[in-house]
Each structure stands twice: as C-alpha cells, then as structure tokens.
Design a protein around this motif. Structure first.
Motif, short mmCIF file in Angstrom:
data_model
loop_
_atom_site.label_atom_id
_atom_site.label_comp_id
_atom_site.label_asym_id
_atom_site.label_seq_id
_atom_site.Cartn_x
_atom_site.Cartn_y
_atom_site.Cartn_z
N TRP A 1 0.75 -1.11 -0.18
CA TRP A 1 0.10 -0.20 -0.02
C TRP A 1 1.03 1.16 0.00
CZ3 TRP A 1 -0.91 -4.15 3.05
CH2 TRP A 1 -2.04 -4.96 3.00
N THR A 2 2.03 1.32 -0.64
CA THR A 2 2.77 2.32 -0.59
C THR A 2 2.37 3.26 -1.62
OG1 THR A 2 4.03 1.35 -2.42
CG2 THR A 2 5.06 1.06 -0.21
N SER A 3 1.58 3.18 -2.53
CA SER A 3 1.20 4.51 -3.47
C SER A 3 -0.01 5.28 -2.74
CB SER A 3 0.21 3.59 -4.49
OG SER A 3 1.10 2.75 -5.37
N TYR A 4 -0.39 4.92 -1.29
CA TYR A 4 -1.37 5.87 -0.64
C TYR A 4 -0.34 6.72 0.23
CZ TYR A 4 -5.11 2.60 -1.82
OH TYR A 4 -5.83 1.74 -2.56
N LEU A 5 0.83 6.79 0.07
CA LEU A 5 1.87 7.42 1.01
C LEU A 5 2.86 7.98 0.16
CD1 LEU A 5 2.43 4.50 3.39
CD2 LEU A 5 0.87 6.36 3.83
N PRO A 6 3.36 9.22 0.62
CA PRO A 6 4.50 9.90 0.08
C PRO A 6 5.46 8.85 -0.50
CG PRO A 6 3.86 11.05 1.97
CD PRO A 6 3.26 9.74 2.08
N ILE A 7 6.01 9.27 -1.63
CA ILE A 7 6.96 8.16 -2.24
C ILE A 7 8.23 7.76 -1.59
CG2 ILE A 7 7.90 9.74 -3.94
CD1 ILE A 7 8.11 7.39 -5.99
N ASN A 8 8.64 8.97 -0.82
CA ASN A 8 9.94 8.89 -0.22
C ASN A 8 9.94 9.87 1.00
OD1 ASN A 8 12.69 8.56 0.01
ND2 ASN A 8 13.40 10.42 -1.06
N SER A 9 9.42 8.95 2.15
CA SER A 9 9.62 9.72 3.37
C SER A 9 10.04 8.76 4.57
CB SER A 9 7.94 9.81 3.73
OG SER A 9 7.95 10.36 5.13
N SER A 10 10.64 9.28 5.52
CA SER A 10 10.98 8.16 6.43
C SER A 10 10.23 8.21 7.73
CB SER A 10 12.25 9.05 7.14
OG SER A 10 12.24 10.26 7.67
N GLY A 11 9.14 8.85 7.65
CA GLY A 11 7.96 8.65 8.62
C GLY A 11 7.20 7.17 8.56
N ILE A 12 6.52 7.06 9.58
CA ILE A 12 5.83 5.85 9.80
C ILE A 12 4.21 6.35 9.83
CG2 ILE A 12 5.27 3.66 11.34
CD1 ILE A 12 8.02 4.07 12.27
N PHE A 13 3.26 5.58 8.90
CA PHE A 13 2.08 6.04 8.93
C PHE A 13 1.16 5.05 9.48
CE2 PHE A 13 4.66 8.03 5.70
CZ PHE A 13 4.40 9.28 5.67
N ASP A 14 -0.26 5.51 9.70
CA ASP A 14 -1.19 4.56 10.28
C ASP A 14 -2.09 4.22 9.03
OD1 ASP A 14 -2.88 6.67 10.00
OD2 ASP A 14 -3.00 6.90 12.00
N ASN A 15 -3.22 3.55 9.04
CA ASN A 15 -3.96 3.24 8.08
C ASN A 15 -5.06 4.13 7.54
OD1 ASN A 15 -5.83 3.43 10.11
ND2 ASN A 15 -6.52 1.34 10.41
N THR A 16 -4.88 5.39 8.01
CA THR A 16 -5.43 6.61 7.29
C THR A 16 -4.33 7.52 6.58
OG1 THR A 16 -5.20 7.85 9.47
CG2 THR A 16 -7.12 6.60 9.33
N GLY A 17 -3.09 7.02 6.76
CA GLY A 17 -2.21 8.11 6.03
C GLY A 17 -1.76 9.12 7.08
N SER A 18 -2.19 9.12 8.41
CA SER A 18 -1.65 10.13 9.24
C SER A 18 -0.05 9.56 10.03
CB SER A 18 -2.78 10.44 10.05
OG SER A 18 -3.82 10.93 9.60
N PRO A 19 0.50 10.50 10.42
CA PRO A 19 1.63 9.87 11.31
C PRO A 19 1.35 8.87 12.38
CG PRO A 19 1.72 12.27 10.94
CD PRO A 19 0.59 11.87 10.51
N TYR A 20 2.08 7.91 12.39
CA TYR A 20 1.58 6.94 13.49
C TYR A 20 1.86 7.49 14.80
CZ TYR A 20 1.03 2.03 15.01
OH TYR A 20 0.45 0.89 15.51
N ASN A 21 0.88 7.31 15.70
CA ASN A 21 0.61 7.94 16.88
C ASN A 21 1.32 6.59 18.09
OD1 ASN A 21 0.26 8.75 19.55
ND2 ASN A 21 -1.80 9.54 19.04
N ILE A 22 2.42 6.72 18.24
CA ILE A 22 3.00 5.56 19.01
C ILE A 22 2.37 5.48 20.36
CG2 ILE A 22 5.23 4.53 19.98
CD1 ILE A 22 6.53 5.87 17.63
N THR A 23 1.95 6.51 20.90
CA THR A 23 1.39 6.68 22.32
C THR A 23 0.11 5.65 22.44
OG1 THR A 23 0.44 8.56 22.03
CG2 THR A 23 2.48 8.76 22.86
#
Length: 514
Positions: free
Chosen positions: A424-446
């Motif tokens: 599912w990489t096409s739903y995210l920026p092609i070149n990012s070091s971030g981690i995302f959740d299933n909505t494409g938002s930054p992953y909330n680790i807490t």
C-alpha cells in the motif's frame, strides 16, 4: 592513523655490508650517483616532456640517501614484493602498477641503461621508504622531527575544551532545524588562532620529570600539537547514536521509566564498546598498508596548510602556497554561502523541473527534492547539500561512482515499489522516513506503547493500526537487512588476503610475547 607508510623502513645496508656482486654493481653505477641531484632533475624534465610519469621531485628529495644505497637486485626484489602485496589493492594506482612492471623488464625504448637504473632506484625508494600512494605523499612526510613539541599541556587543554564545545553544540542541535553542526574542518580553523593565542600569552612555566622539562608554553604552536588536538576533538565530535534512542523514547514514546541514570549508562556502554572494538580491530583496519582511509586526508592537508611552511616553487604553472589557496577558497565560499542559503534558498534544493508543472503529481514524485526522489541532473548549487552523504573530493572516484550508481538503482526500485502499490505504498508519499497508520496520518506510538514500561500493548495495537512505510523507507530497511550479511560475505571473499596477513601477524605477536 589512516595514512600509514607503505612498508616499514628497515635500515638500508651500507656499501660495506653488500655482497661482492652488489659492490661490483655499485662500482658500475658510481658515475650515475656522482651527482644525483643533477641527474634526477634532468631525468624528470625529460620524462615530463615525453609525457611519462615519475615520482615528483619533492618525493625524490626525501629519499635521496636511500637511492644511493640501493642496488639493482634489491630494487627488483622490493618492487616484485610491492606489486604482489598490492595486487588486490583498490587504492593502488593501475598506472603505477604498469609503470613498475615495465621497469622490472629493463630499459624502455629510447632509455639508456643509466637512466633506467636511476629511475628504477628512484621509484623503489619513493614507494618503499615513503608511500606508494601519491595522495599520502602529497600531505605527509616520510621523516619525523622529534624536536617538534606534540603532547603538550596546551594541546590537551585546547583539545578537551573544543571537544566539549563541539559535542555540546552538535548534540544540542542534533534534532533541530536548521541544524548547526561543527565539523572537523571548522574546529581546525578555530583551533588554529587559539593555538597561536595561547602560544603568545601563556608563560613559560614548567617542571622536570625524568630529566625532561615539561613547559606550559614550549614555544610556537606546532603542527603536531594542532594534529593531536584535532584528534582529541574528532574522537568526540559526532553525537552518539544512542541520543536518537533517548530522544525518541522521551518525545514520541513518552517513556516515564527513562531516567538520567539509564541514559548515561546507555551512552557509556555503547561508546565504550565501540572504542573497545576499534582497539581490537587495529591490526585489521589500521596496521595493514591497504588500510587507507581517504576521508582522513583532508584533515591532514588542512593542518599542513595552516601550520607547515612551504617553499616557494612553481609546479604545473602554479606557484601558490596551500595556505594562500586555502584562504582564497575559504573567502570565496564564505561570500557564496549567502546566495543559496539566505538570498536564494531555492538554489539549495534546485527542483527546477517541478517549477515547469507544479501541479503534475508524477513529475513532482520523481524529480521533487523534499519528498520526491530527486531525479534531477542539476539538483543543487549548495556544497553543503551536495556533500551531505559523501565527500566527492576525498573518496576515490571508483568508490564515489559506485555510490552514485547504487543511488540511481535504488531510485528505480522505489519507483517500481510505489507504482505497483507494494504494501500500500501508493497511498503514502513516495520518499518519506515517517511511519504512517491506516489513514495515512503519522503513526501515534503512544496509542500502542505503555509509557510506564515501554512495552507494546497488543490489544491497543490491533484496535489502532499496523505500521505502514513509504516505498523509500521499505527499500531503506530492506537494504539494512541485506547490508550486514552481504558485507561479511564480501569481506570474506574479497578482503581475505589482508585479513589472513593480519591474523598471521597477530599470531606471531602472541607467540613472541609468550
């Protein structure tokens, strides 16, 4: 250090210790060595006119006494051993390899026996008693003046002070933008006037230990003192990698159990383990002749340019000293710095192709500089950006070109991963070091990590979302997993010869000690 001499300069035998056939040979070539300086200069001029290559005259002057004591059989034996020792050395020049092989065959076309003998002895002396690497010879000398002060009180004092300041600054701005980084070159430039200042103001107070006087100010600030202080600073210059762990756990994981004591022990354990490994591996990565580290050479060159006086001479039409050349380039870079970094920042990340069609998604994904792949033939006018992940002027061209080809290949792999929607990489920026959740938002680790213990809460994890990675990040982590085993395989298959030689040397040392 990195610029070790080619071979240990064993004491050269004098004429009286030579065998009879060698003494006869010395008699035959005595007319050649009657005035070595004149012959060498004439030979160099002739070779330059014919387009041939020979060791620079400065290198020859350093080993002139060695030339007079070498015999033809000795030269041949030394060169044969040298070629065999450097047979698989990537840094050993192929031009020099062919040159030495031709010299072993005998006089070349149009070359007299006297000229061939002198050239053979010259190349042998330079490569044996100096260094087979011209890069090393350009910024070092084969001799050591033991009278120059080195490990002085003021050298240690300035080294420790600048090490503390540099480490504090680099660690403070490690995770900030804009990031301020004090590099080795910056500390050398700042260290130089400090050394001159302490040499001018400190009193000549001292004490005597074992018949040797140790003074607070032994005289002018020397090259050796500058080098020692630079080494002290360089050892502690880079922020420890565990800082990232501590910052991530504190800022993102909100770990409450992370105490100052834990951070200090983590820092000490990782850093001391690294220093321990460096000591254990010296025989494999420092002592061998092939252990040439090109990124150290600019450090040595800068210190020599600042502190070692040079004689006025013209070489290839240039008569400028290194000191003058350094400050001209430094001044030019200081003026130019304001253009891409302040007046026109777009020059730093020069994504000019995206300006043509700013709304074209695919064009921005491939050629963009922020979250795109940066496929751009003219990508920057800022040297700070160009040299972020490499040192193009320090590393050999073959190493730099391999890195470049690897980067291009990695870019094509990222494109394939992205446009085939792997994971599912096409739903995210092609070149990012971030981690995302299933909505494409930054992953909330807490949401999935217990801040009291740092443990993963599996129920919260299943209720929230798995982690998703961009195509660039997938390639990065895949490369990490492949890098370590492939590196070991490459070393075992390609670098086993110097490793075997180092192991033999280690065993000899152990047996000798026992």
């Amino acid at each position: 250090m990195a610029t070790r001499r080619s071979h240990t300069a064993d004491s050269v035998r004098s004429d009286t210790s030579l065998p009879d056939h060698a003494i006869e040979e010395k008699d035959v070539s005595k007319t050649i060595m009657k005035d070595v300086d004149t012959v060498v200069h004439n030979l160099v001029e002739k070779l330059e006119h014919t387009g041939d290559v020979m060791a620079p005259i400065d290198d020859i002057e350093y080993v002139m006494d060695k030339i007079e004591t070498l015999t033809i059989p000795e030269c041949k034996a030394i060169l044969e051993e040298l070629l065999k020792s450097h047979e698989y050395d990537y840094n050993f020049s192929n031009t020099l390899r062919q040159k030495l092989a031709d010299l072993l065959k005998g006089p070349g076309e149009g070359q007299s026996t006297a000229e061939w003998e002198l050239e053979l002895k010259t190349e042998t002396a330079v490569n044996k008693f100096y260094s087979p690497y011209p890069e090393v010879r350009a910024i070092s000398t084969p001799t050591d003046d033991v009278d120059i002060p080195c490990e002085t009180i003021r050298a240690h004092l300035l080294g420790y002070l600048w090490a503390i300041l540099a480490q504090f600054t680099n660690s403070l701005f490690n995770s900030r933008f804009p990031q301020i980084t004090i590099t080795s070159a910056v500390t050398q430039i700042l260290l130089y006037p400090c050394g001159l200042l302490v040499a001018a103001v400190l009193p000549d107070w001292g004490f005597t230990v074992g018949g040797k006087r140790i003074s607070l100010n032994p005289g002018p600030w020397s090259y050796k003192e500058q080098m020692l202080a630079t080494i002290i600073i360089d050892v502690g210059l880079t922020s420890a990698y565990c800082f990232w762990n501590i910052q991530t756990q504190t800022v993102y994981y909100k770990d409450k159990w992370l105490t100052p004591g834990y951070g200090i022990l983590l820092l000490l354990s990782t850093q001391l383990m690294g220093l321990g490994f460096s000591g254990l591996l010296r025989r494999f990565v420092v002592y061998p002749v092939e252990a040439l580290w090109p990124n150290i050479l600019p450090t040595l060159a800068l210190n020599r340019a600042l502190l070692v006086p040079e004689k006025k001479e013209t070489l290839h039409g240039w008569s400028m000293s290194r000191y003058k050349f350094f400050f001209i380039v430094f001044s030019a870079m200081f003026v130019y710095f304001w253009l891409p970094d302040y007046l026109f920042p777009a020059l730093s990340l020069f994504a000019w192709m995206t300006w043509i069609a700013p709304n074209n998604f695919n064009l921005n994904a491939i050629t963009g500089s922020q979250m795109g792949l940066g496929f751009n033939p003219v990508s920057t006018f800022d040297w700070n950006v160009l040299s972020t992940y490499s040192q193009p002027l320090a590393y050999p061209f073959f190493a730099f070109s391999q890195q470049f080809m690897g980067t291009v290949l990695g870019g094509f792999i990222i494109i394939a991963l992205y446009y085939t929607n792997v994971q599912w990489t096409s739903y995210l920026p092609i070149n990012s070091s971030g981690i995302f959740d299933n909505t494409g938002s930054p992953y909330n680790i807490t949401k999935v990590v217990n801040s009291d213990t740092g443990a993963l809460n599996e129920a919260d994890f299943e209720a929230y979302s798995p982690a998703f990675y961009s195509a660039g990040n997938l390639l990065l982590y895949g490369a990490f997993f492949a890098f370590y085993p492939l590196t070991m395989v490459f070393i075992l298959l390609d670098a086993w010869r110097p490793l075997l030689k180092a192991y033999k040397s280690m065993m000899v040392s152990i047996l000798t000690t026992i």
